[in-house]
Write a protein that holds these residues in place. Structure first.
Motif, PDB file in Angstrom:
ATOM      1  N   ASP A   1     122.625  92.106  45.927  1.00 51.65           N
ATOM      2  CA  ASP A   1     122.966  91.217  44.829  1.00 51.65           C
ATOM      3  C   ASP A   1     121.679  90.563  44.330  1.00 51.65           C
ATOM      4  O   ASP A   1     120.664  90.534  45.036  1.00 51.65           O
ATOM      5  N   LYS A   2     121.713  90.005  43.149  1.00 51.54           N
ATOM      6  CA  LYS A   2     120.522  89.314  42.642  1.00 51.54           C
ATOM      7  C   LYS A   2     120.294  87.980  43.331  1.00 51.54           C
ATOM      8  O   LYS A   2     119.185  87.436  43.333  1.00 51.54           O
ATOM      9  N   ASP A   3     121.355  87.426  43.952  1.00 50.58           N
ATOM     10  CA  ASP A   3     121.244  86.142  44.642  1.00 50.58           C
ATOM     11  C   ASP A   3     120.715  86.351  46.056  1.00 50.58           C
ATOM     12  O   ASP A   3     121.023  87.341  46.716  1.00 50.58           O
ATOM     13  N   GLU A   4     119.960  85.405  46.545  1.00 50.28           N
ATOM     14  CA  GLU A   4     119.332  85.515  47.860  1.00 50.28           C
ATOM     15  C   GLU A   4     120.339  85.315  49.003  1.00 50.28           C
ATOM     16  O   GLU A   4     120.232  85.980  50.040  1.00 50.28           O
ATOM     17  N   GLU A   5     121.309  84.412  48.826  1.00 57.35           N
ATOM     18  CA  GLU A   5     122.129  83.986  49.958  1.00 57.35           C
ATOM     19  C   GLU A   5     123.605  84.348  49.875  1.00 57.35           C
ATOM     20  O   GLU A   5     124.312  84.229  50.873  1.00 57.35           O
ATOM     21  N   LYS A   6     124.081  84.766  48.730  1.00 60.17           N
ATOM     22  CA  LYS A   6     125.514  85.060  48.597  1.00 60.17           C
ATOM     23  C   LYS A   6     125.722  86.135  47.547  1.00 60.17           C
ATOM     24  O   LYS A   6     124.820  86.436  46.752  1.00 60.17           O
ATOM     25  N   ILE A   7     126.901  86.695  47.559  1.00 56.53           N
ATOM     26  CA  ILE A   7     127.254  87.690  46.556  1.00 56.53           C
ATOM     27  C   ILE A   7     127.822  86.967  45.337  1.00 56.53           C
ATOM     28  O   ILE A   7     128.792  86.212  45.439  1.00 56.53           O
ATOM     29  N   THR A   8     127.181  87.219  44.191  1.00 59.35           N
ATOM     30  CA  THR A   8     127.610  86.569  42.945  1.00 59.35           C
ATOM     31  C   THR A   8     128.154  87.579  41.934  1.00 59.35           C
ATOM     32  O   THR A   8     128.746  87.194  40.927  1.00 59.35           O
ATOM     33  N   SER A   9     127.909  88.854  42.194  1.00 60.67           N
ATOM     34  CA  SER A   9     128.455  89.912  41.342  1.00 60.67           C
ATOM     35  C   SER A   9     128.557  91.177  42.182  1.00 60.67           C
ATOM     36  O   SER A   9     127.864  91.323  43.188  1.00 60.67           O
ATOM     37  N   ILE A  10     129.417  92.069  41.747  1.00 63.33           N
ATOM     38  CA  ILE A  10     129.564  93.340  42.452  1.00 63.33           C
ATOM     39  C   ILE A  10     129.300  94.441  41.437  1.00 63.33           C
ATOM     40  O   ILE A  10     130.159  94.772  40.604  1.00 63.33           O
ATOM     41  N   ASP A  11     128.100  94.980  41.501  1.00 64.22           N
ATOM     42  CA  ASP A  11     127.654  95.941  40.487  1.00 64.22           C
ATOM     43  C   ASP A  11     126.877  97.048  41.185  1.00 64.22           C
ATOM     44  O   ASP A  11     125.812  96.800  41.771  1.00 64.22           O
ATOM     45  N   PHE A  12     127.374  98.251  41.151  1.00 65.86           N
ATOM     46  CA  PHE A  12     126.693  99.370  41.814  1.00 65.86           C
ATOM     47  C   PHE A  12     126.879 100.642  40.977  1.00 65.86           C
ATOM     48  O   PHE A  12     127.824 100.755  40.191  1.00 65.86           O
ATOM     49  N   ASN A  13     125.979 101.569  41.150  1.00 63.17           N
ATOM     50  CA  ASN A  13     126.023 102.808  40.371  1.00 63.17           C
ATOM     51  C   ASN A  13     126.262 104.032  41.261  1.00 63.17           C
ATOM     52  O   ASN A  13     125.774 105.119  40.980  1.00 63.17           O
ATOM     53  N   ILE A  14     126.997 103.818  42.354  1.00 63.54           N
ATOM     54  CA  ILE A  14     127.372 104.914  43.239  1.00 63.54           C
ATOM     55  C   ILE A  14     128.872 105.127  43.141  1.00 63.54           C
ATOM     56  O   ILE A  14     129.582 104.294  42.562  1.00 63.54           O
ATOM     57  N   SER A  15     129.358 106.227  43.691  1.00 60.19           N
ATOM     58  CA  SER A  15     130.790 106.535  43.641  1.00 60.19           C
ATOM     59  C   SER A  15     131.334 106.707  45.051  1.00 60.19           C
ATOM     60  O   SER A  15     131.521 107.836  45.526  1.00 60.19           O
ATOM     61  N   PRO A  16     131.585 105.605  45.734  1.00 53.14           N
ATOM     62  CA  PRO A  16     132.083 105.700  47.112  1.00 53.14           C
ATOM     63  C   PRO A  16     133.517 106.208  47.158  1.00 53.14           C
ATOM     64  O   PRO A  16     134.278 106.066  46.201  1.00 53.14           O
ATOM     65  N   ASN A  17     133.877 106.792  48.284  1.00 58.09           N
ATOM     66  CA  ASN A  17     135.261 107.233  48.494  1.00 58.09           C
ATOM     67  C   ASN A  17     136.171 106.099  48.936  1.00 58.09           C
ATOM     68  O   ASN A  17     137.390 106.169  48.798  1.00 58.09           O
TER      69      ASN A  17
END
Length: 518
Positions: A303-319
């Motif tokens: 994530d862009k934040d150092e200590e917590k998740i503030t967004s969920i953005d990825f360019n993979i295709s998990p199963n």
């Protein structure tokens, strides 16, 4: 192994009598004889005093059969009739006449004015007072007998179920139930043997085959099923020679916050060790170095934040995607999860803070993809479904929740139970060593890793819970309960897999020959 309900047990008894052309008294003789055989094989004629306490229903009739066979084989037996009602079953009366024709030492009739019989610590008590048909509170004077049994410290063997214990509800008064050292259950275990509030009434249990119609046993669907090695072996998917990492899927583990990156590490390691082809961890920036150094086999997105998740953005295709381990409950994290759920179509496994977020914003439950797996411990479950009256009510509420949201719910604990729709799957592996931080994170990873390999969500959950517990079982002898930690589960996964195909050890021929010479 199927766990039949009380109604199904009665139905199976009646059908067996009809198809096999025997009376219910004949079936009772068969059941009581099996109890006697179990005792006889262990006692081998030892003259320890045996006290057989019989009610006046069918469970009491079983007890009379046991007492009669013990008497005819020369054991030191004292038989008692606990006269708690004026109504007696037909089969009880038949066996009462049989035992009176067997011995001059007739059963002692006990009532609320009777003195307590003398029982010593080294004696054996056979409890045949109440069976599964009990449908009313236990009388006060009978509770005195139950308390007396406890005070003697004698070994208590219960027939079919500890007296006073129901098959579908927890007792309100612990003194109204016999504490059995061992319970011999006819044909099927009882669900009560596996729930926290009721399992404590028998230290051990064993199923005795009394010849119930095989077709009925095989074809009758049950609400509950006991999961052991025989049940998970058909689930296992063997690997093919020309497989590659892409064959076994890509698991994404979303979680972690400052100070809780270990949870993501454990889940990621669990997913890869159980067999996922690839694992990616999605964490705050503070998780990058710990994961890259501590678990180089995983890929990492931050994530862009150092200590917590503030967004969920990825360019993979998990199963498959797991969410929640160590993620915390910051407002930005909750918002990120909500935004993610609105567009996600990938199957999910949700644990820990992910469950707490769902509890706080229950409108999000409607956004879960079908067959999402939720893995709550008891407090997390309570936040999701509300308070329950007892463990049976807990199962009913969980079943309703599962049906409403079309999800799979894992009720974690001893004998972890997986609930899906109208079915309960009761696990048989695991031990108190698992009562330590991080074991739930590993379970999340294991289930996620199995789904990545194309196991359907329910099969992955049942199989994953089994392997998780079996890993602890195969390691605990050398580690001990107190020293067991979550990482050990991951180390034991290979052994849990190998145990699936391990054959029971057979005695060596030369050992048998040597035994014959002794």
């Amino acid at each position: 192994m199927k766990i039949f309900s009380k109604a199904q047990i009665y139905e199976g008894d009646a059908l067996t009598s009809k198809k096999q052309g025997i009376t219910s008294t004949d079936l009772m003789e068969r059941a009581g004889t099996q109890i006697f055989n179990w005792l006889h094989m262990r006692l081998q004629g030892a003259q320890v005093p045996i006290h057989v306490f019989c009610g006046i229903g069918n469970n009491g009739g079983d007890g009379l059969v046991v007492a009669r066979h013990l008497i005819t084989h020369g054991y030191n037996v004292k038989t008692y009739i606990v006269n708690h009602s004026t109504t007696r079953s037909k089969d009880f009366l038949n066996n009462y006449e049989r035992i009176k024709n067997t011995t001059k030492d007739w059963p002692v009739l006990l009532n609320d004015a009777s003195e307590l019989p003398a029982i010593n610590e080294k004696d054996i008590i056979v409890d045949a007072i109440f069976g599964i048909g009990l449908n009313r509170p236990v009388d006060g004077w009978i509770k005195q007998f139950f308390n007396y049994f406890r005070s003697t410290k004698a070994f208590v063997l219960s027939i079919d179920i500890p007296s006073g214990l129901a098959t579908d509800k927890a007792p309100k008064d612990p003194e109204s139930v016999v504490n059995a050292g061992y319970t011999l259950s006819f044909q099927t275990p009882k669900l009560a043997f596996f729930l926290p509030e009721t399992a404590k009434y028998t230290v051990q249990w064993e199923v005795l085959d009394i010849g119930i119609d095989p077709e009925y046993l095989y074809t009758t669907p049950t609400e509950a099923e006991l999961i052991g090695k025989n049940e998970v072996l058909p689930i296992y998917q063997p690997r093919q020679k020309y497989s590659h990492k892409g064959t076994f899927g890509h698991a994404l583990i979303i979680g972690g916050s400052y100070g809780k990156i270990g949870a993501v590490t454990l889940a990621s390691r669990g997913a890869l060790t159980i067999g996922a082809g690839k694992v990616t961890a999605y964490t705050p920036k503070c998780g990058y170095l710990p994961l890259q150094i501590g678990f180089p086999e995983a890929m990492v997105i931050t994530d862009k934040d150092e200590e917590k998740i503030t967004s969920i953005d990825f360019n993979i295709s998990p199963n498959v995607i797991a969410f929640g381990v160590g993620v915390g409950s910051d407002k930005q994290t909750i918002t990120a999860f909500e935004v993610f759920l609105k567009t996600n179509k990938t199957v999910l496994v949700i644990d820990a803070d992910g469950l707490n977020i769902l509890s706080k914003k229950k409108s999000l439950l409607k956004l879960l993809p079908e067959n999402t797996v939720l893995t709550p411990h008891p407090k997390e479950l309570e936040r999701l479904i509300g308070q329950w009256e007892d463990d049976f009510d807990k199962l009913e509420k969980t079943k309703a929740f599962s049906k409403q949201y079309k999800c799979i719910v894992v009720i974690k604990g001893a004998n972890t139970i997986t609930v899906f729709g109208d079915k309960f799957y009761v696990n048989t592996t695991g031990n108190p060593g698992l009562a330590t931080a991080g074991t739930g994170d590993v379970l999340t990873g294991i289930i996620t890793g199995l789904i990545a390999q194309s196991y359907d969500a329910l099969a992955a959950t049942i199989f994953g819970v089994y392997l998780h517990g079996k890993s602890a079982d195969v390691l605990i002898e050398n580690l001990g309960y107190q020293s067991f930690i979550a990482s050990h589960i991951i180390e034991g996964i290979p052994l849990a897999y190998l145990d699936l195909f391990k054959q029971p050890e057979q005695p060596k021929i030369e050992d048998e020959a040597n035994d014959d010479k002794k």
